[in-house]
Design a protein around this motif. Structure first.
Motif, PDB file in Angstrom:
ATOM      1  N   VAL A   1     -12.526  -8.516   5.846  1.00 58.52           N
ATOM      2  CA  VAL A   1     -11.423  -8.222   6.772  1.00 58.52           C
ATOM      3  C   VAL A   1     -10.197  -7.770   5.974  1.00 58.52           C
ATOM      4  CG1 VAL A   1      -9.875  -9.174   8.507  1.00 58.52           C
ATOM      5  CG2 VAL A   1     -12.270  -9.763   8.568  1.00 58.52           C
ATOM      6  N   GLN A   2      -9.952  -8.419   4.825  1.00 56.53           N
ATOM      7  CA  GLN A   2      -8.824  -7.978   4.011  1.00 56.53           C
ATOM      8  C   GLN A   2      -9.076  -6.555   3.493  1.00 56.53           C
ATOM      9  OE1 GLN A   2      -5.733  -7.928   3.834  1.00 56.53           O
ATOM     10  NE2 GLN A   2      -5.264  -9.924   2.949  1.00 56.53           N
ATOM     11  N   ARG A   3     -10.329  -6.221   3.163  1.00 57.78           N
ATOM     12  CA  ARG A   3     -10.646  -4.847   2.747  1.00 57.78           C
ATOM     13  C   ARG A   3     -10.348  -3.862   3.877  1.00 57.78           C
ATOM     14  NH1 ARG A   3     -14.239  -4.447  -1.830  1.00 57.78           N
ATOM     15  NH2 ARG A   3     -14.721  -6.541  -2.530  1.00 57.78           N
ATOM     16  N   ILE A   4     -10.680  -4.266   5.113  1.00 54.78           N
ATOM     17  CA  ILE A   4     -10.427  -3.386   6.261  1.00 54.78           C
ATOM     18  C   ILE A   4      -8.925  -3.191   6.454  1.00 54.78           C
ATOM     19  CG2 ILE A   4     -10.644  -3.214   8.776  1.00 54.78           C
ATOM     20  CD1 ILE A   4     -13.371  -4.728   8.369  1.00 54.78           C
ATOM     21  N   MET A   5      -8.164  -4.280   6.280  1.00 53.98           N
ATOM     22  CA  MET A   5      -6.706  -4.165   6.376  1.00 53.98           C
ATOM     23  C   MET A   5      -6.180  -3.186   5.324  1.00 53.98           C
ATOM     24  SD  MET A   5      -5.528  -5.712   8.857  1.00 53.98           S
ATOM     25  CE  MET A   5      -3.867  -5.204   8.432  1.00 53.98           C
ATOM     26  N   ILE A   6      -6.761  -3.247   4.121  1.00 59.98           N
ATOM     27  CA  ILE A   6      -6.325  -2.324   3.075  1.00 59.98           C
ATOM     28  C   ILE A   6      -6.667  -0.892   3.484  1.00 59.98           C
ATOM     29  CG2 ILE A   6      -6.689  -1.643   0.668  1.00 59.98           C
ATOM     30  CD1 ILE A   6      -7.127  -4.649   0.054  1.00 59.98           C
ATOM     31  N   ALA A   7      -7.859  -0.692   4.073  1.00 59.66           N
ATOM     32  CA  ALA A   7      -8.243   0.640   4.543  1.00 59.66           C
ATOM     33  C   ALA A   7      -7.242   1.158   5.576  1.00 59.66           C
ATOM     34  CB  ALA A   7      -9.652   0.599   5.141  1.00 59.66           C
ATOM     35  N   MET A   8      -6.825   0.277   6.496  1.00 61.69           N
ATOM     36  CA  MET A   8      -5.862   0.692   7.517  1.00 61.69           C
ATOM     37  C   MET A   8      -4.514   1.011   6.898  1.00 61.69           C
ATOM     38  SD  MET A   8      -6.677  -1.738  10.761  1.00 61.69           S
ATOM     39  CE  MET A   8      -5.400  -1.044  11.770  1.00 61.69           C
ATOM     40  N   ALA A   9      -4.145   0.225   5.893  1.00 65.58           N
ATOM     41  CA  ALA A   9      -2.868   0.465   5.226  1.00 65.58           C
ATOM     42  C   ALA A   9      -2.896   1.812   4.510  1.00 65.58           C
ATOM     43  CB  ALA A   9      -2.578  -0.655   4.235  1.00 65.58           C
ATOM     44  N   LEU A  10      -4.084   2.210   4.020  1.00 63.07           N
ATOM     45  CA  LEU A  10      -4.194   3.470   3.294  1.00 63.07           C
ATOM     46  C   LEU A  10      -4.267   4.669   4.222  1.00 63.07           C
ATOM     47  CD1 LEU A  10      -6.749   2.480   0.506  1.00 63.07           C
ATOM     48  CD2 LEU A  10      -4.255   2.592   0.345  1.00 63.07           C
ATOM     49  N   ALA A  11      -4.455   4.406   5.529  1.00 62.05           N
ATOM     50  CA  ALA A  11      -4.644   5.496   6.488  1.00 62.05           C
ATOM     51  C   ALA A  11      -3.489   6.488   6.457  1.00 62.05           C
ATOM     52  CB  ALA A  11      -4.822   4.920   7.885  1.00 62.05           C
ATOM     53  N   GLY A  12      -2.276   6.001   6.253  1.00 65.50           N
ATOM     54  CA  GLY A  12      -1.123   6.901   6.268  1.00 65.50           C
ATOM     55  C   GLY A  12      -0.825   7.525   4.914  1.00 65.50           C
ATOM     56  N   ASN A  13      -1.715   7.365   3.939  1.00 61.47           N
ATOM     57  CA  ASN A  13      -1.474   7.860   2.584  1.00 61.47           C
ATOM     58  C   ASN A  13      -0.128   7.386   2.044  1.00 61.47           C
ATOM     59  OD1 ASN A  13      -3.416   9.164   1.179  1.00 61.47           O
ATOM     60  ND2 ASN A  13      -3.076  11.139   2.216  1.00 61.47           N
ATOM     61  N   PRO A  14       0.090   6.082   1.993  1.00 63.16           N
ATOM     62  CA  PRO A  14       1.430   5.588   1.656  1.00 63.16           C
ATOM     63  C   PRO A  14       1.801   5.828   0.192  1.00 63.16           C
ATOM     64  CG  PRO A  14      -0.114   3.768   1.740  1.00 63.16           C
ATOM     65  CD  PRO A  14      -0.869   4.984   2.184  1.00 63.16           C
ATOM     66  N   ASP A  15       3.111   5.904  -0.057  1.00 65.03           N
ATOM     67  CA  ASP A  15       3.607   5.960  -1.436  1.00 65.03           C
ATOM     68  C   ASP A  15       3.830   4.552  -1.966  1.00 65.03           C
ATOM     69  OD1 ASP A  15       3.812   8.767  -1.449  1.00 65.03           O
ATOM     70  OD2 ASP A  15       5.612   8.583  -0.205  1.00 65.03           O
ATOM     71  N   LEU A  16       3.920   3.603  -1.030  1.00 66.45           N
ATOM     72  CA  LEU A  16       4.186   2.217  -1.421  1.00 66.45           C
ATOM     73  C   LEU A  16       3.381   1.278  -0.539  1.00 66.45           C
ATOM     74  CD1 LEU A  16       5.780  -0.134  -2.722  1.00 66.45           C
ATOM     75  CD2 LEU A  16       7.617   0.311  -1.097  1.00 66.45           C
ATOM     76  N   LEU A  17       2.678   0.357  -1.203  1.00 67.64           N
ATOM     77  CA  LEU A  17       1.950  -0.669  -0.465  1.00 67.64           C
ATOM     78  C   LEU A  17       2.606  -2.017  -0.758  1.00 67.64           C
ATOM     79  CD1 LEU A  17      -0.556  -1.517   1.248  1.00 67.64           C
ATOM     80  CD2 LEU A  17      -1.729  -1.928  -0.907  1.00 67.64           C
ATOM     81  N   ILE A  18       2.999  -2.712   0.300  1.00 67.76           N
ATOM     82  CA  ILE A  18       3.560  -4.045   0.119  1.00 67.76           C
ATOM     83  C   ILE A  18       2.479  -5.049   0.485  1.00 67.76           C
ATOM     84  CG2 ILE A  18       5.326  -5.665   0.895  1.00 67.76           C
ATOM     85  CD1 ILE A  18       6.994  -3.043   1.423  1.00 67.76           C
ATOM     86  N   ALA A  19       2.029  -5.795  -0.503  1.00 72.95           N
ATOM     87  CA  ALA A  19       0.948  -6.759  -0.289  1.00 72.95           C
ATOM     88  C   ALA A  19       1.554  -8.148  -0.326  1.00 72.95           C
ATOM     89  CB  ALA A  19      -0.118  -6.597  -1.366  1.00 72.95           C
ATOM     90  N   ASP A  20       1.640  -8.777   0.853  1.00 70.43           N
ATOM     91  CA  ASP A  20       2.291 -10.081   0.970  1.00 70.43           C
ATOM     92  C   ASP A  20       1.231 -11.177   0.924  1.00 70.43           C
ATOM     93  OD1 ASP A  20       3.854 -12.241   1.534  1.00 70.43           O
ATOM     94  OD2 ASP A  20       4.766 -11.419   3.340  1.00 70.43           O
ATOM     95  N   GLU A  21       1.096 -11.842  -0.207  1.00 68.99           N
ATOM     96  CA  GLU A  21       0.105 -12.898  -0.411  1.00 68.99           C
ATOM     97  C   GLU A  21      -1.277 -12.437   0.042  1.00 68.99           C
ATOM     98  OE1 GLU A  21       0.789 -15.942  -1.728  1.00 68.99           O
ATOM     99  OE2 GLU A  21       2.918 -16.335  -1.383  1.00 68.99           O
TER     100      GLU A  21
END
Lengths: 327, 330
Positions: free
Chosen positions: A155-175
């Protein structure tokens, strides 16, 4: 070079109680910054405030610039371009961040449709590519599964996939790995660092775990009671912490090898934000506190290249550390 | 080594689990043939990931749950049947501390009353003696009588865990099972509680079973450490030696997954695959689907926990087996 993000004097108060008391922070493109501190130190609030994600009764002031443009207090339409697009965020509890009654495909495609100019088959192809990228086995079939059919790490991998969907310049990973088992935590951290390298994405890793931050970040900021108290390259901070609080945090960590030593516990507890002590917030718990510490609150001042500390006893503290090391 | 206080011999416990509302029920082997010995005054650390059976082992050792097979002996005597008078007398000598102190305390009672409760239940001392004992216990966990009149909600996480500890010590137990006692606390507070636990153990001669997923904390407090995977012990040995030279591939992965300040992640062993599911235990060695060094024999034959020199025991064909073949050769 304009930094990717520059935060100046960011302060937050909840119904009159200050929880963030002037945070200054810059983040370069592609950099990995760690943010450590105990619960209530303001690590998460810093980024929730910067992205306008706090409830309305929170009073936010200061400045947050993304590529030189002010985003604090920006219009909702503008923020929608930033959040999930240029800056994405993942949280500790991934299961509650997904909608349990929608398939993974639906949720991934929703994020893609919002942030990318894709349609029809292209969206589905991209969703599949992202799921493969984060290492979900049998991705094509698993796209039509629901969140409960995946394990916590997946599920955390899926969340990362969703976070990458917008091609972000910055990923904030909170715990991002706090709720996961040790071997799964290692997998997720490995995935984050691979993705970061491949997409040359900047990352802010918020964690209470000093080890996690040390291994995965270039630079670390230590927070205490709503302020940054020390900032240093990761290897230097752990080899030679200057602020008494940073020293305390590192001394409180039991070693995994070598001789056992008694842990240096920091006495007392974190101050109540509604009754903050005068002067330095750490002074009541600090072994090195002197009389002036109770008068004025120290500001973050540079002590070397890339290093800054907010402590008027920094010199004494450094000597004390060297004295211990020399014994 | 002094005489063992707690002897656990090949205990097993399984639960029936139904998959879905109409699914067939399957047996989940939470604990499967675990044997442990804890000498008086020493600490045994039990590590493993979620689902490894470490908490169930702790509950069986305390007699909170009966084992399906096997036996627990306390101070040379078998555990009495649950609910009997003999059991209650035995139970006063053993106590448990859980991860969540707020859940273990009653929010509507002042904490001093809660520390006193075990004394009332077991009828220990006169009322005046009980009051004195409560004050003594508060001092022992480095709190003041002023903390005693507060309610759990008015205390910090670390203070609450001290109250739970004081309550557990009220009956002067010989044996304490600590299930993730510091996992919910911040690092600096965690160090306070770990130091306190070490001090109290030295003062009172307590014997501890310390259950945690945090290798650092376990090493700090334990003499001997047992590593569990899917209900079985895969490796056991003295704490310093085990973490310095892990033999079982799973222990090696666990040790390498524990992040260390000052080390970059280059040397880390990252295991493939998901965390193990106790309901679908693989054949042979339960770890073989995730093991980077598995050979053909691992998939069919369960490795026994065997001595490999010193006080170390390992359950792995690669470490103990006579023939070593690689997967390619097989």
């Amino acid at each position: 070079m304009t930094p990717l993000v520059s935060i100046e004097g960011l302060s937050v108060a909840f119904s009159g109680v200050p929880v963030l008391r002037g945070v200054d922070l810059t983040l370069q493109k592609g950099e990995a910054l760690g943010l450590v501190g105990e619960s209530g130190s303001g690590k998460s609030v810093t980024w929730l405030a910067a992205l306008g994600l706090l409830p309305r009764h929170a009073k936010v002031s200061g400045s947050v610039r993304l590529d030189g443009r002010e985003i604090l207090g920006a219009r909702a339409a503008e923020l929608d371009q930033v959040r999930g697009g240029r800056v994405a965020m993942i949280f500790q509890d991934p299961a509650s961040a997904l909608n349990p009654v929608l398939t993974i495909r639906k949720q991934l495609c929703e994020a893609l449709a919002l942030h990318r100019d894709l349609s029809g088959e292209a969206v589905k192809a991209e969703a599949l590519r992202l799921l493969n990228l984060v290492g979900i086995p049998d991705a094509a079939r698993r796209l039509s599964a629901y969140p409960h059919e995946f394990s916590g790490g997946q599920v955390q991998r899926i969340m990362i996939a969703m976070a990458l969907a917008g091609n972000p310049d910055l990923l904030i990973a909170d715990e991002p790995t706090t709720a996961l088992d040790a071997t799964i935590q290692a997998q997720i951290l490995e995935l984050l660092s691979t993705i970061r390298r491949e997409m040359s994405m900047a990352m802010v890793l918020i964690s209470h775990d000093l080890g996690v931050v040390a291994e995965n970040c270039d630079r670390v900021s230590v927070m205490y009671a709503g302020r940054i108290v020390e900032q240093a390259p990761a290897n230097q901070l752990f080899a030679d912490p200057v602020h008494p609080y940073a020293q305390g945090l590192i001394g409180a960590l039991p070693p995994l090898d070598g001789p056992r030593r008694r842990l240096t516990a920091i006495p007392g507890t974190v101050p109540d934000p509604a009754h903050m002590p005068d002067g330095c917030a750490f002074a009541p718990r600090c072994a090195l506190a002197a009389e002036p510490c109770g008068r004025t609150s120290p500001t973050l001042a540079p002590i070397a290249d890339n290093r800054a500390v907010a402590c008027i006893r920094a010199e004494a503290s450094r000597r004390a550390l060297l004295g211990i090391a020399a014994e | 080594m002094s005489a063992p206080l707690v002897e656990v011999s090949s205990i097993a416990r399984s639960y029936a689990m139904r998959s879905g509302m109409f699914g067939r029920s399957t047996a989940v082997h939470a604990v499967d043939g675990v044997s442990l010995t804890i000498p008086k005054g020493e600490t045994l650390g039990l590590v493993g990931e979620s689902g490894s059976g470490k908490s169930t082992t702790g509950r069986i050792v305390l007699g909170l749950e009966p084992p399906d097979r096997g036996e627990v002996r306390f101070d040379g005597k078998p555990m009495a049947a649950v609910g009997t008078r003999a059991w209650r007398a035995q139970r006063a000598h053993m106590q448990m501390i859980f991860q969540d102190p707020l859940g273990a305390l009653d929010r509507r009672l002042p904490v001093a009353t809660q520390i006193r409760e075990p004394l009332d239940i077991h009828g220990l001392g006169t009322p005046a003696e009980r009051e004195e004992r409560v004050r003594e216990l508060l001092r022992a966990v480095e709190l003041t009588p002023a903390h005693g009149v507060r309610y759990p909600g008015a205390l910090s996480g670390g203070q609450r865990q001290r109250i739970v500890l004081a309550r557990a010590l009220a009956t002067k137990p010989d044996f304490l099972v600590c299930d993730e006692p510091v996992s919910a606390l911040d690092v600096s507070i965690q160090a306070q509680v770990v130091n306190l636990l070490c001090d109290l153990q030295a003062q009172l001669g307590l014997t501890l079973l310390f259950i945690s997923h945090d290798l650092r904390v376990v090493r700090q407090i334990s003499n001997v450490v047992a590593v569990m995977y899917l209900g079985r012990i895969v490796e056991i040995g003295s704490a310093d030696d085990l973490f310095a030279r892990p033999e079982h591939p799973y222990t090696q992965a666990l040790v390498s997954a524990s992040p260390a300040p000052g080390r970059r992640s280059a040397s880390r062993i990252v295991l493939a695959g998901d965390p193990p599911n106790p309901a679908a235990r693989p054949n042979g060695c339960a770890f073989h689907p995730r093991c980077p060094r598995a050979i053909a024999r691992c998939a069919s034959e369960v490795p026994a926990l065997s001595a490999v020199g010193g006080d170390r025991k390992v359950a792995c064909h690669l470490v103990t087996g006579p023939q070593v073949e690689t997967r390619d050769a097989a």
